[in-house]
Structure formats: C-alpha cells, structure tokens
Design an enzyme around this catalytic site. Structure first.
Site, short mmCIF file in Angstrom:
data_model
loop_
_atom_site.label_atom_id
_atom_site.label_comp_id
_atom_site.label_asym_id
_atom_site.label_seq_id
_atom_site.Cartn_x
_atom_site.Cartn_y
_atom_site.Cartn_z
NE ARG A 539 -2.56 -1.03 3.53
CZ ARG A 539 -3.34 -0.85 4.60
NH1 ARG A 539 -4.54 -0.32 4.45
NH2 ARG A 539 -2.88 -1.13 5.79
CB SER A 610 5.99 -6.59 7.19
OG SER A 610 5.23 -5.41 7.10
CG ASP A 664 4.14 -6.02 9.90
OD1 ASP A 664 3.52 -6.88 9.24
OD2 ASP A 664 5.06 -6.30 10.69
C1 0WK Z 1 -2.01 -4.60 7.62
C2 0WK Z 1 -0.85 -3.69 7.91
C3 0WK Z 1 0.41 -4.25 7.32
C4 0WK Z 1 0.62 -5.66 7.81
C5 0WK Z 1 -0.59 -6.47 7.50
C6 0WK Z 1 -0.45 -7.85 8.06
O1 0WK Z 1 -1.08 -2.42 7.40
O2 0WK Z 1 1.50 -3.48 7.65
O3 0WK Z 1 1.75 -6.21 7.23
O4 0WK Z 1 -1.75 -5.89 8.07
O5 0WK Z 1 -1.53 -8.60 7.73
P1 0WK Z 1 -1.62 -9.53 6.47
O6 0WK Z 1 -1.95 -8.65 5.33
O7 0WK Z 1 -0.32 -10.22 6.35
O8 0WK Z 1 -2.70 -10.46 6.78
C1 BGC Z 2 8.19 -10.99 9.57
C2 BGC Z 2 7.89 -9.88 10.56
C3 BGC Z 2 6.50 -9.35 10.34
C4 BGC Z 2 5.51 -10.47 10.36
C5 BGC Z 2 4.11 -10.02 10.12
C6 BGC Z 2 7.10 -12.02 9.60
O1 BGC Z 2 7.33 -12.96 8.60
O2 BGC Z 2 9.41 -11.60 9.88
O3 BGC Z 2 8.81 -8.86 10.42
O4 BGC Z 2 6.22 -8.47 11.37
O5 BGC Z 2 5.85 -11.42 9.37
O6 BGC Z 2 3.94 -9.44 8.90
#
Ligand code: 0WK
Ligand code: BGC
Ligand code: 0WK
Ligand code: BGC
Length: 926
Positions: A539, A610, A664
């Site tokens: 994003r 992240s 993140d």
């Molecule tokens: C939304 C946050 C982003 C994070 C994500 C983690 O803005 O920084 O990495 O959530 O959730 P995912 O998209 O991996 O489920």
């Molecule tokens: C990364 C972390 C991150 C997490 C959630 C992991 O795989 O090593 O830095 O915070 O994923 O996105």
C-alpha cells in the site's frame, strides 16, 4: 349335492347374520377408506410436528433421530455381538458378516427369559440380568477370548445424540423397570457389563428394533428405506432428508428417523377413532394415556381388546347366551395368538370353539362365527391403522424425492405380522390402495433385527476407528494447558536471550531494536507519505496528522498486488526494488500528487517493511532474512532504506525523504496507541506472525543507554530455531517447513500464521485421504497442489454461520468432491490447526505481557495490544482463543486487544513525525 348347497347356503346365511350383528356392534372399528385417508393425513401432520424444532417438544409422534445415515452398502464386515431387548423375546446373538456378500451372514443366537421381577424391578437389576445372559452366551459359545463390538437393539423410545447413546424417554409394552427413564441405557448396559465382569465387549451402537429390521432387510435389498414392527408393540422408522430434521445439525444427506408412531393420538388427534374398548385397554394398562395408537394395533393389546368386546357382548346377551366365565372376565386370558388361530382359513372356527371352551365358555356355532368376526374386525382395524400411518410415510418419502411414483421396500418384523394368517396380505392390500403411486415391496426380516444391529455396529465400528484415527492425527494439535505454559516459559527464555548482549547474536527470537522510543502523545502533526510492504498487499499512503489525539488523522491510500515473480525475483542486483518501487510507487505517488495538486512537494516518508531488519537507527535497517512469500535474491544483509533510495535516484523522476523504516508490528502499535495510550504492544497475525512491545532500555543490553524505553521487534516468528519446540511440532509442520521458501526458519511463524495454516491443513487432509478417511480415499491432483488450501478458506469453513453445504461448495471449488462426513472432518481439521495457532500466539503474548509486568515491578498490569493481520481479522475464532489463552496464562495481566482499523501506514507516519521532531529537536540547541 343339493343338500350340501342348501347346508352351505343356510350356513353362510347364519354366518351373515352373526357377521352383521358384530359389524353393527363394532361399527366404530370398521374404518372406511376416507377415514383411513384422514388418519393418514393426520399422521402426516404429526410427523411434521415431530421433525420441527418448534413443535417437537409437544409432538406426540417424537420422530427420533437415530444417527444411522444409510442402509448397508456391502462394505460392512466382521464379527459382532448383538443384544435384542424389548420384543417378545430377549435374544443374545453373534453375527458374522463376511466381506463378500455372497458369504452372507452367519448368526448364532440364544433366547433368554426376562423374569417378571426384572420388568417391574430396579433398572440396574434388569441390565445386570441382560449382562449375565450375555456372559453365559459368550461362555457357551466360547467367544470370550477377543474384545468384540456389540450392537444393542433396544425397542423403546430413546433420544439419541449419537449412535452409542440412548436416553429412554418412556417405557412401553410390559416394561417399567425403575431408574431407567431419563437415563442413557447404553451407559446402564456398560455399567452392568462391567459389574458382571469377564465380558470383553464394546457397546458401539444402540438401535431401535425398527431400525434393526430396516437394516437387516436393507442388507439384501438396497431399496429398503422403511422398517416396521407389528409385534408386541408397533412402530416404524424410515430414511428422512437431513434438511428436514431440525433436531440434528447439518442439511446434507439423510438419516433414519424412528417415528415412535405408537404414541400417535396421545395428544388427542385420534380421539374420534378411539372406542370405549380402547379406552378400557388404556385405563388398565401400565401407561395410561400413552401409546394409544399402539394399543389399537399391536399384539400386546389385540387379544385383550377382543376379550373386552366378547365380555361386553356376552353381558349384553349378544354372545354365549349372556353367559360369562371367570376366564373371560380375567385380563390377559385371551391373547393375540388366539386371534391368529381363530382367523386361520382352515380350522379357524374349530380353533375358536376350542379357545372359547378353554375360557370356560360353551360357545354355539353362531358364537364361534361371531367371535371369529370380532377377531377379524380387531385385527383388520390394526392392519388398516398401520396401513394408514405407513401410507403417510411412503407419501412423504415420495415427495422428499420429488418423485411421481415411488419404488421402495419396507422391512417388516414382529409376531403379529409373522404369525397372523391374514395380516400381511391385508396390510399390503390397504397400503397399495391408499398410496397407488407407491410401488411397495414388503420384506419380512428373516433373522430379526440383530443382523441389522450388526450392520449398524459395523458402520459405527468403521466410523469409530476412523474417528480414532482422526483424533490421533489431530491429538498432536491439541495443546494441553501444561504444554502452553511450557511454550510461554520457553518464549520468555528466548525473549531474555534476545535482549542479552552475549546471547543476542544467536538468539532465535531476534529482539530487534526499532529506535522508536515512545508511543504517540498527540503532539505529532504534519503530512507524510507511507509505504506498507510485506503483508498481503503493498500500500502507498499519504497521511495528514493534525495535533490532538482523536480523529485528527486523514489518510488516502492505494493498494497494489505484488506479482510472485517479483516477490521471488532472482538475477541482477537490486532488481526487486527497482521495478516495484519505480513503477508502483512512482505511478501511485505521481497519480496521487496529481490528484491532490501537490506534484512537486517533497514529503517525509515512513516505510513499513514487514521483515526482520537489524536497525541501527530509525532510518537504517539491514534485512536479516526474507520471510513469508518473499525470496528476492541479493537483498539480505543490505540496508533496505539505502536500497530504496538508490532505486528512486536511478529514475530521478521525483525525490523522497525516507525518514523512518518501521516493522508492521511497530506501525500497528503506534496506530493503535494513537487511540489508546495504554497500547504498548503491536501484534500481527496475518500472512506472517510477529509482536513488538515497549521494552526498558536497560534491558536491551546491546543498545546504548539505560534510560526510558524502546520498542523491540521480537521477530517471534523465529521462535523454535534452536529446536526448543520440537516436542510440539508435528510431522505436518516439518513437511510444511520442508516445502517452504525458508526451511528450518520461522518455525513458530509456520505454526501460527496465515501463510502456512492452510498448507498444514492440506497436508493433514492428504494424510487422512491416504488412510481412506476422506474423499473416499481419492487424492486428487488438486489436493496435491501446494498452496491451494489458502488460509482464508479456514476462516470461511470454520464460520459457525456456514452450513456444511457451504463447506462442501468451498471444497467443490477446490476441486475436492466431498461427502457430508468429509465436510465435517475438514471443518474439524481446520479448527484444530487454527486453534493451535491462536493458542501458541496466546502463549507467546502471555510471555510478553508478563515480562512487561515484571519489568515494571507490578503485581498487576493493565495494557493494550494493537493488532492487525487478516488471520486475526477474518478468522471466526482466532482472536477469541488467543485472548482466552492470554487470560489463562497471564492471569495478573488485564490485556485489551484493539484492532488497527487503518493498518500500519498511519503508525509509520506517526513514527516519521516523532523521528522528525526528534531530529529537529537535536538540530535546534535548546
Ligand atoms: C495490515 C498492515 C500491514 C501488515 C498487515 C499484516 O497495514 O502493515 O503487514 O496488516 O496482515 P496480512 O496482510 O499479512 O494479513
Ligand atoms: C516478519 C515480521 C512481520 C511479520 C508479520 C514475519 O514474517 O518476519 O517482520 O512483522 O511477518 O507481517
Ligand atoms: C424381532 C426383532 C426384535 C423386535 C421383535 C418385535 O428381532 O428386535 O423387537 O421382532 O416383535 P415382537 O417380538 O415384539 O413380536
Ligand atoms: C416402542 C418402540 C418399538 C416398538 C416395537 C414400541 O412400544 O416404543 O420403540 O419399536 O414397540 O417393538
């Protein structure tokens, strides 16, 4: 010759008179077709009342679920024991079902008496008598050497929530042992068997005798989907559509329903057909007001009905010249077997005479003809009533199947049907007359219901062993409170190791400094750009912060998908950032600045990245290693901010002021802390899994300074790298790790995060399918395809609102052709995997909050965790289980969880704002 004709004419005339006399007297028992159709319609309504949730409790016809889902399919095999209790005879049987149908079924049986005192005595004694009989049968037949599966035919109304349980609703027929009603008769039997001792059996199934009869006949005739008993008692069962059975969850497939039609009319719907004789029978019975239909139909009462009629007619002088004998006045002297003898074509009248004389009567020829006709009317009414109720069932099946014409088989048993000379013919005839659109084959259950009980037991055994295999497979995912305590303790040790100077470099939980020293305090303000890379989506955001805490942040963002080939790009140096950033970022920012009319402004930027970065400053971070779906080469060990700056400079279209790089979890903590100052922990339960928290500087031994706090990015995803959680890692975890982009790494993450849970499920499903427990043992190409079982499917499949049908369509969509049972198992596997993930995160979080509590020397800590991630957000149970686990494992901490509505971009902007303040403060000497 003429004389013979004259005699037979005279005789038939005689007969006619007697018959008319009886017809007049018993006109209320002679039911017309309309009346039968009416009774059938009434029974139809009673069935619906019994099936529906709203009216079941008050319904007379209970429509009891049996948890028998199908008639035998030929796969049943093995040796079983069966108990057959509740009919006229109590039998113990051994049933051998051979693999190939041709081998048929061998049975050995023995009938045991049930002394009167057990029928009316204490229930425990009755069941001990049953257990003793079983024991002597096993001894006599030398069967006691191996543990045997046992099927229990118990011919009374029982509420069953599963195949091996049955709570007796009420006794019927001549049973009324105390202490049984309202109790689980399977448990009573198991207890009695234990007490008797030396009987090595497994009571795997309990069936009603109607179900036993249907299954017995179903073994030879696959069309058999109705079971009827017309014996001491009467009853019927049939296969109903699950979607019509409100009492049982699930709309898929079919289940056998034990109608318990004996109680038809107990709520008064048959009052206009119940005669005074029926009322008398009922009043004198052991269960007045109950089983009214049964008392008009079944063998226990038919003989008595005739006796009462004969007694009344005699007293009225209509029979035996008004003479009445003691025997005729005595209950039970005239039995249903007498009716069977009297109604025999050949010798019926002779039998009548003999029987009446045995009752101390001196019947005339007329009396015998009249008595024979009384028997006919009583037994005919019984057959008519059964036909009417059966017609209702057959019509319902035909309509359930949306058929014009139904072809089906009815399995029948019971001494009345077996021994009454005319009964079967009459019943068949009336049924075919009432439902001409149903072609019904009636099959007498040759070997009683035990064979059927053995079939049900065979299926129950197969399901039980399947169940055991599934339980054994999933047992490894069921973490005990002790195991979770251990995970918490081990996580704590790793947190400490990560903070200690000497152990930090080798720690599995990296405890990376973030150079974020405080959470927002509302003084932040300004306009910032933010990038958010590493979750499901990439994003780009612009964030406007006005001073003051609540609702003073405006954000505009655009979401971009990252193509796989970029996430795992290989070849020349720096290619990933170059391509992605330039195209994505540049397009987005220029498009956005155009839209905002701010084309040439140079905004400070916060970069949410992240992945584990070794930071040496707020805007300096070397990528330790890629995780999740990223594996672009030539990046690990390099400073991410430098690489980004380099990539932008190359195109020189616009300039960015990268002020901060943020994990993140940190972004999420900051975003939530802006709303709730108590928020000092950031948790991501998404594609990846990780947590950060505000640690005391003095505890972060490898960073200068002991004052104040700094946020530490734990990178708990790496927990387990030193093999300290091998005891809870399953072979499926190892398989998933082996098949991942970074084998051996991120072990904790691979047990807790969205990137991997689906894959763990897929591998378990493959294993269960290999063992024939799922998908009929067929491993489709789709199922073999890595990653098809995305974690989002877990969230969907586990949603309580989702009926099994929808689970099936998800599996269908995945190209997995599944049965109802398959869906139930898949849902269970998903539940086990996601539950463990939530519990493990809970255990990790408990370690973090307890550390913070001890850091601050508090007995009790109140703290808030800011959370983000699709797994936490979308999974129906994950968040609850996680919270419950934290509450159990860290009882001295009151932990609130707030969802980060706006993602970590806002947090990145806040950090950028703080970093800028920090920076300018350093510039301008106070
Ligand atoms: C939304 C946050 C982003 C994070 C994500 C983690 O803005 O920084 O990495 O959530 O959730 P995912 O998209 O991996 O489920
Ligand atoms: C990364 C972390 C991150 C997490 C959630 C992991 O795989 O090593 O830095 O915070 O994923 O996105
Ligand atoms: C024989 C079956 C048994 C059932 C009985 C009913 O094996 O399960 O209860 O038929 O008929 P009855 O013996 O009551 O006439
Ligand atoms: C019982 C039924 C049983 C029937 C035939 C009735 O009294 O309630 O459960 O199926 O008798 O034995």
């Amino acid at each position: 010759m003429f004389a013979v004709h004259l005699l037979s004419f005279y005789f038939s005339k005689l007969q006619e008179d007697q018959i008319k006399k009886v017809d007049r007297y018993l006109y209320a028992m002679r039911l017309s077709d309309d009346q039968l159709a009416d009774i059938s319609a009434r029974f139809r309504q009673e069935m619906e009342k019994g099936l529906s949730n709203e009216s079941n409790a008050t319904a007379a016809v209970k429509m009891l679920p049996t948890h028998v889902y199908s008639t035998p399919d030929g796969s049943e095999k093995g040796e079983f024991l069966a108990l057959d209790l509740g009919g006229s005879k109590f039998k113990v049987l051994q049933v051998k079902v051979s693999e190939d149908r041709k081998g048929k079924v061998q049975m050995e049986s023995e009938t045991f008496p049930i002394p009167e005192e057990f029928l009316n005595g204490r229930g425990t004694e009755l069941f001990e008598h049953v257990a003793e009989s079983l024991k002597s049968f096993l001894r006599k037949h030398h069967i006691n050497h191996t543990r045997k599966a046992l099927g229990f035919t118990f011919s009374f109304p029982c509420a069953q929530s599963k195949i091996d349980e049955g709570v007796l609703l009420s006794w019927s027929k001549n049973f009324k042992a105390r202490g049984v009603q309202g109790n689980n008769v399977v448990q009573l039997l198991r207890k009695a068997i234990q007490k008797v001792g030396d009987v090595d059996v497994d009571v795997l199934a309990m069936v009603n005798d109607t179900v036993g009869a249907m299954m017995t006949c179903g073994y030879d005739d696959q069309n058999c989907e109705v079971g009827v008993i017309i014996g001491t008692g009467t009853n019927a069962c049939y296969i109903e559509e699950m979607r019509h059975i409100d009492l049982v969850e699930g709309d898929e497939g079919r289940m056998c329903i034990n109608t318990e039609w004996g109680a038809f009319g107990d709520d008064g719907v048959l009052d206009d057909f119940i005669t005074s004789f029926d009322r008398e029978i009922d009043a004198a019975s052991i269960n007045p007001g109950k089983q009214l239909f049964e008392k008009m139909v079944s063998g226990m009462y038919m003989g008595e009905l005739v006796r009462l009629i004969l007694l009344k007619m005699a007293k009225k002088g209509l029979l035996f010249r008004g003479q009445v004998s003691d025997a005729l006045r005595t209950k039970g002297t005239f039995q249903t077997k007498h009716i069977c003898l009297i109604e025999q074509y050949k010798g019926g009248l002779e039998n009548t005479k003999e029987i009446l004389e045995d009752l101390g009567l001196n019947p005339s020829e007329d009396d015998c003809i009249a008595v024979q006709h009384v028997c006919t009317i009583v037994s005919f009414r019984s057959a008519n009533l059964v036909a009417a109720a059966l017609a209702a069932i057959l019509t319902r099946i035909r309509e359930n199947k949306k058929l014009k014409t139904l072809r089906t088989t009815v399995g029948v048993d019971g001494t009345v049907y077996r021994t009454h000379p005319q009964y079967p013919k009459r019943l068949h005839k009336v049924v075919r007359h009432l439902v001409p659109d149903c072609h019904v084959r009636f099959v007498l259950s040759e070997s009683g219901s035990a064979k059927g009980a053995a079939m049900v037991t065979a299926v129950a055994q197969r399901l039980a062993s399947q169940r055991k295999e599934i339980d054994d497979t999933l047992a490894a995912f069921a973490l005990s409170p002790t195991q979770l305590q251990e995970v918490k303790a081990k996580m704590r040790v790793e947190l400490e190791r990560g903070l200690k100077k000497d152990s930090h470099p080798t720690a599995s939980v990296k405890m990376l400094p973030t150079y974020v020293y405080r959470t927002p305090d509302g003084t932040e303000r300004g306009k910032y750009l933010a990038l958010d890379l590493g979750g499901t989506n990439f994003r780009v955001l612009v964030v406007k912060i006005r001073t003051g805490m609540r609702n003073s942040v405006r954000m505009y963002n655009k979401i971009y998908a990252i193509p796989l080939e970029i996430m795992q790009g290989t070849g020349e140096e720096y290619n990933m950032f170059t391509i992605i950033i330039l195209y994505k970022l540049r397009n987005c920012i220029s498009d956005f600045l155009d839209y905002m009319g701010m084309k040439n402004t140079r905004l400070p930027l916060g970069f949410t990245f992240s992945f584990p970065c070794n930071q040496t400053g707020i805007d300096k971070g070397d990528l330790v290693c890629w995780t999740k779906g990223f594996k672009a080469t030539e990046c690990e060990g390099y400073d991410v901010v430098d690489m980004l700056r380099e990539a932008i400079k190359r195109r020189n279209e616009f300039d960015l002021d990268i002020v901060a790089i943020v994990n993140d979890t940190v972004g999420t903590m900051m975003t939530c802390a802006y709303e709730d100052p108590k928020c000092q922990i950031g948790l991501i339960a998404g594609t990846g899994s990780n947590v950060c928290y505000m640690e005391e500087m003095k505890n972060i031994e490898f960073v200068e300074g002991d004052e104040g706090q700094m946020c530490v990015n734990t990178e708990w995803g790496g927990f387990g790298a030193n093999d300290n959680i091998e005891d809870i890692r399953t072979r499926y975890d190892r398989e998933v790790d082996g098949g991942s982009l970074n084998p051996g790494k991120q072990r904790f993450e691979k047990m807790t995060s969205g990137m991997y849970l689906g894959e763990i499920v897929r591998r378990i499903l493959i294993d269960l399918t290999k063992h024939g427990l799922l998908f009929r043992g067929r491993i489709t190409e789709r199922l073999k395809t890595k990653g098809i079982f995305e974690t989002k499917f877990l969230s969907q499949i586990e949603s309580d609102r989702l009926a099994l049908l929808q689970v099936r369509s998800i599996l269908q969509h995945l190209g997995l052709d599944s049965t109802c049972d398959d869906s139930i198992i898949v849902k269970e596997v998903c539940g086990a995997v996601s539950r463990r993930a939530a519990q493990l995160c809970g255990a990790g979080m408990a370690a973090v909050v307890d550390k913070i509590r001890e850091n601050r020397g508090l007995d009790n800590l109140e703290i808030t965790v800011g959370v983000d991630g699709t797994l936490y957000k979308l999974h129906p149970h994950f968040s609850t289980i996680l919270k419950d686990t934290v509450r159990e494992l860290a009882p001295n901490c009151k932990v609130d969880f707030i969802l980060s509505e706006d993602g970590s971009g806002k947090g990145a902007a806040l950090i950028t704002a703080v970093a800028q303040q920090h920076y300018t403060d350093k510039q301008e000497p106070h």
